[in-house]
Design an enzyme around this catalytic site. Structure first.
Site, PDB file in Angstrom:
ATOM      1  N   ARG A 249       9.387   3.725 -43.545  1.00  0.00           N
ATOM      2  CA  ARG A 249       8.711   2.558 -44.126  1.00  0.00           C
ATOM      3  C   ARG A 249       9.606   1.327 -44.062  1.00  0.00           C
ATOM      4  O   ARG A 249       9.132   0.219 -43.805  1.00  0.00           O
ATOM      5  CB  ARG A 249       8.296   2.864 -45.565  1.00  0.00           C
ATOM      6  CG  ARG A 249       7.401   1.791 -46.175  1.00  0.00           C
ATOM      7  CD  ARG A 249       6.804   2.238 -47.487  1.00  0.00           C
ATOM      8  NE  ARG A 249       7.817   2.447 -48.514  1.00  0.00           N
ATOM      9  CZ  ARG A 249       7.583   2.980 -49.705  1.00  0.00           C
ATOM     10  NH1 ARG A 249       6.361   3.385 -50.023  1.00  0.00           N
ATOM     11  NH2 ARG A 249       8.552   3.141 -50.579  1.00  0.00           N
TER      12      ARG A 249
ATOM     13  N   LYS B 261       7.265  -3.328 -47.887  1.00  0.00           N
ATOM     14  CA  LYS B 261       7.979  -3.417 -49.154  1.00  0.00           C
ATOM     15  C   LYS B 261       9.013  -4.539 -49.050  1.00  0.00           C
ATOM     16  O   LYS B 261      10.145  -4.318 -48.643  1.00  0.00           O
ATOM     17  CB  LYS B 261       8.646  -2.071 -49.452  1.00  0.00           C
ATOM     18  CG  LYS B 261       8.784  -1.802 -50.927  1.00  0.00           C
ATOM     19  CD  LYS B 261       9.095  -0.344 -51.211  1.00  0.00           C
ATOM     20  CE  LYS B 261       9.327  -0.122 -52.678  1.00  0.00           C
ATOM     21  NZ  LYS B 261       8.085  -0.167 -53.472  1.00  0.00           N
TER      22      LYS B 261
ATOM     23  N   GLU C  44      -4.339  -2.501 -55.506  1.00  0.00           N
ATOM     24  CA  GLU C  44      -3.313  -1.781 -56.255  1.00  0.00           C
ATOM     25  C   GLU C  44      -2.764  -2.683 -57.341  1.00  0.00           C
ATOM     26  O   GLU C  44      -3.234  -3.806 -57.514  1.00  0.00           O
ATOM     27  CB  GLU C  44      -2.208  -1.284 -55.327  1.00  0.00           C
ATOM     28  CG  GLU C  44      -1.460  -2.384 -54.591  1.00  0.00           C
ATOM     29  CD  GLU C  44      -0.266  -1.859 -53.794  1.00  0.00           C
ATOM     30  OE1 GLU C  44       0.470  -1.003 -54.304  1.00  0.00           O
ATOM     31  OE2 GLU C  44      -0.068  -2.339 -52.664  1.00  0.00           O
TER      32      GLU C  44
END
Ligand SMILES: *Cc1c(COP(=O)(O)O)cnc(C)c1O
Length: 345
Positions: free
Chosen positions: A82, A184, A220
């Site tokens: 990620r 992220k 989210e």
């Protein structure tokens, strides 16, 4: 190895420097050798790219002690992958994935005395990060970067039991369609702080963000994915048609646990906010808490109540959470490759 003299159960989620960090610099088109350092500060040029155009991404995982006394990490290869994806999106050179996992092992092993003992509920939080150190004044990617991992012991997420939280649907947006919501990066958090403070002032624990294009679909919260359970006991996992939900490793692990270990039906699809009334359980998932139960979602003067308004976590979320935390603790057999041992002398 002697553990540090810390009241592990009293730790909070705050920064406590440990013995070592890991650091590796990128220069002249390649990553250097990298290694451990006792220096927990970073010295930067005032013109470093991170300070101007925010080229930065990070990861978060935990190291902890299992019942047999070994130190382990949970699926660090997925954090490596990620972070490489995040780096690529921000035009930063990805840190090689095998080296990422090796660096996590090195830095956790070097700080083994800071890894909380089994049963304390505390963990060693591992925070890899990467940022532009090279100088830029015109808008462009920098030519120098630093990859770094800090570790810090953190307390149990839920002190004195798991209680359902109340969240609100935010008037603000988190991620643009096809923007950076799926990586992220610190930039996704900078702009979420203001709505977070506003939500707190009104007494809510978190903001639930809807898709920013249509304000129709559930995305989210600021830092956790959302899960629902429908009336038929199926796990319903919101998907984004505009790729603006962060691919949580906890969520992906819970989906496997539900499907492959608990024999549950899992439905991954876009979820309209106006359907949420029909669901019986709701939870937020992420590394820190695994699952936090949501008792209520407030949207203006409308309130959605889950699990009959009980002050306990619902039965399905409880089963999911117990299974995943059991896998992490070594009391439930883990799927191949999920638990990575840290070699400690
Ligand atoms: C980190 C993060 C999560 C949770 O991901 P995990 O890999 O499960 O810890 C969810 N949403 C956002 C926006 C995040 O930054």
């Amino acid at each position: 190895m002697e553990k540090k003299d810390i009241d592990w159960g009293e730790l909070t989620f705050s920064y406590q420097p440990c013995d070592y960090s890991y650091v590796c610099d990128y220069e002249d088109g390649e990553w250097g050798e990298g290694g451990l350092t006792p220096d927990h500060t970073v010295t930067l040029s005032e013109c470093a790219g991170i300070l101007h155009y925010c080229q930065e991404c990070f990861e978060g995982l935990k190291a902890y002690t299992t019942e047999d006394g070994s130190i382990v990490c949970f699926r660090p290869d997925l954090n490596a992958r990620r972070m490489a994806d995040s780096a690529e999106r921000l035009v930063m050179p990805p840190f090689p994935e095998d080296r990422f996992v090796d660096a996590v092992k090195q830095v956790v092993a070097a700080n083994a005395a800071w890894v909380p003992p089994f049963g304390s509920g505390a963990t060693l939080y591992v925070r890899p990060m990467m940022f532009a150190t090279g100088e830029v004044i015109g808008v462009k990617p920098a030519d120098k970067y630093q990859f770094r991992i800090l570790v810090t012991p953190v307390g149990p997420y839920f002190k004195g039991g798991v209680k359902p939280i109340t969240i609100c649907v935010s008037d603000y947006d988190r991620a643009a369609p096809h923007g950076t919501g799926n990586i992220k990066a610190g930039l996704n958090y900078a702009m979420s702080l203001y709505p977070y403070e506003k939500a707190h002032e009104k007494g809510f624990s978190e903001n639930l963000y809807l898709d920013s294009a249509t304000r129709t679909y559930v995305e989210e919260t600021g830092g956790a994915n959302v899960l629902f359970v429908d009336e038929d006991g199926r796990l319903v996992v919101p998907q984004s048609a505009t790729d603006s939900i962060l691919p949580s490793i906890t969520r992906r692990s819970l989906v496997s646990v539900a499907r492959d270990m608990l024999g549950m039906e899992v439905v991954e699809r876009p979820v309209r906010f106006d359907e949420v009334d029909g669901f019986v359980e709701c939870g937020l998932c992420g590394t820190a808490a695994v699952i936090s139960p949501v008792g209520r979602i407030v949207a203006g003067d409308h309130e959605v109540v889950f699990n009959g308004g009980s002050d306990e976590m619902g039965p399905v979320m409880t089963k999911l959470r117990d299974t995943l935390t059991g896998i992490q603790a070594g009391t439930v057999e883990a799927p191949e490759g999920w638990i990575v041992q840290i070699p400690v002398e």
